[in-house]
Design an enzyme around this catalytic site. Structure first.
Site, PDB file in Angstrom:
ATOM      1  N   LEU A  25       5.212  -4.408  23.883  1.00 32.61           N
ATOM      2  CA  LEU A  25       6.061  -5.319  23.109  1.00 32.61           C
ATOM      3  C   LEU A  25       5.243  -5.690  21.879  1.00 32.61           C
ATOM      4  O   LEU A  25       4.014  -5.878  21.971  1.00 32.61           O
ATOM      5  CB  LEU A  25       6.397  -6.581  23.921  1.00 32.61           C
ATOM      6  CG  LEU A  25       7.333  -6.400  25.125  1.00 32.61           C
ATOM      7  CD1 LEU A  25       7.517  -7.720  25.858  1.00 32.61           C
ATOM      8  CD2 LEU A  25       8.694  -5.844  24.696  1.00 32.61           C
ATOM      9  N   ASP A  26       5.895  -5.818  20.732  1.00 29.53           N
ATOM     10  CA  ASP A  26       5.195  -6.196  19.504  1.00 29.53           C
ATOM     11  C   ASP A  26       4.588  -7.581  19.657  1.00 29.53           C
ATOM     12  O   ASP A  26       5.056  -8.387  20.466  1.00 29.53           O
ATOM     13  CB  ASP A  26       6.166  -6.278  18.320  1.00 29.53           C
ATOM     14  CG  ASP A  26       6.882  -4.972  18.076  1.00 29.53           C
ATOM     15  OD1 ASP A  26       6.345  -3.923  18.444  1.00 29.53           O
ATOM     16  OD2 ASP A  26       7.990  -5.035  17.502  1.00 29.53           O
ATOM     17  N   ARG A  27       3.618  -7.865  18.818  1.00 31.80           N
ATOM     18  CA  ARG A  27       3.007  -9.195  18.809  1.00 31.80           C
ATOM     19  C   ARG A  27       4.078 -10.299  18.645  1.00 31.80           C
ATOM     20  O   ARG A  27       3.998 -11.341  19.277  1.00 31.80           O
ATOM     21  CB  ARG A  27       2.017  -9.272  17.629  1.00 31.80           C
ATOM     22  CG  ARG A  27       1.412 -10.631  17.426  1.00 31.80           C
ATOM     23  CD  ARG A  27       0.779 -10.682  16.048  1.00 31.80           C
ATOM     24  NE  ARG A  27      -0.534 -10.094  16.082  1.00 31.80           N
ATOM     25  CZ  ARG A  27      -1.643 -10.809  16.229  1.00 31.80           C
ATOM     26  NH1 ARG A  27      -1.590 -12.102  16.339  1.00 31.80           N
ATOM     27  NH2 ARG A  27      -2.819 -10.229  16.244  1.00 31.80           N
TER      28      ARG A  27
END
Ligand code: URA
Length: 234
Positions: A101-103
């Site tokens: 998952l992206d930051r």
């Protein structure tokens, strides 16, 4: 496997550290009897300072990833492994995130040391749907659901079209998107492809497994039933 290696592989210390734990009588069986490095004992019957050991290889956990934390092992900032007990970083086989998952994305993240399971979950052939709640910068136009469901949508710099995905519009700027594959920044790029911009992104489920009441930043170990539910639809 020798007890020293078994315990060292769980991240409790180097083999030398673990030898000292045996010498200090810190490793016992469930009844409190002191164990020695060459004893043959079931994992479930071993205690360290009176506590059961962490699960053996094959463990799977679910983290409610908060915003601002990255899925990499090394990063200048906070990483998801910082939210787990420090010894989990030292496990062999190592833990990995199941996809990323992206930051700036929150929500359900699976972490496991079981490579075969990891690949089974992320393979499009397994048809494990991932559901995201999306908040957008602009009102939806109304044609996005058809574009996402078409199976012909191409993302910039890619050579194969996206698999059909389902969009449920909840509010003019809020929607739920179900994906059956996981490409780089997929949700953000899909909305960019239809002229919008994702302001907030949160994953609520992977297959039939949802976050439930797990608060952001917290995690829990998954049992066999939880893992089965990942493959049991959504
Ligand atoms: N799609 C994205 O764009 N970001 C994520 O973190 C997950 C899916």
């Amino acid at each position: 496997m020798k007890l020293v290696k078994l315990i060292a592989n769980l991240g409790y210390g180097s083999r030398k550290d673990v030898q000292w734990m045996f010498r200090a009588g810190r490793i016992t069986d469930a009844g409190g009897g002191v164990l020695y490095a060459d004893d043959k004992v079931e994992h479930a019957n071993i205690r360290l300072d009176g506590e059961p050991l962490d699960p053996p290889a094959g463990m799977v956990l679910m983290l409610h990833k908060p915003l601002g934390v990255t899925c990499s092992r090394k990063d200048g900032g906070r990483v998801v492994y910082d939210l787990l007990p420090p010894r989990y970083r030292m496990r062999d086989p190592a833990l990995s995130t199941v996809g990323r998952l992206d930051r700036d994305t929150s929500g359900l993240l699976l972490i496991t040391d079981d490579g075969a399971l990891l690949h089974r979950i992320i393979s499009p052939r397994s048809h494990v749907p991932k559901v995201y709640e999306v908040t957008l910068a602009n009102d939806l136009r109304g044609d996005e659901a058809a574009a996402f469901a078409s199976g012909t949508l191409m993302l910039e710099s890619e050579t194969t079209p996206l698999l059909p995905a389902e969009l449920d519009v909840l509010e003019p700027r809020k929607a739920r998107l179900t994906l059956h594959e996981g490409r780089y920044h997929q949700v953000r790029r899909m909305f960019a492809a239809v002229g919008n911009h994702v302001e907030a992104l949160h994953r609520v489920s992977v297959g039939g497994l949802g976050l439930g009441e797990l608060p952001a930043g917290e995690w829990r170990m998954l049992g066999e039933g939880d893992v089965a539910s990942i493959f049991g639809g959504g």
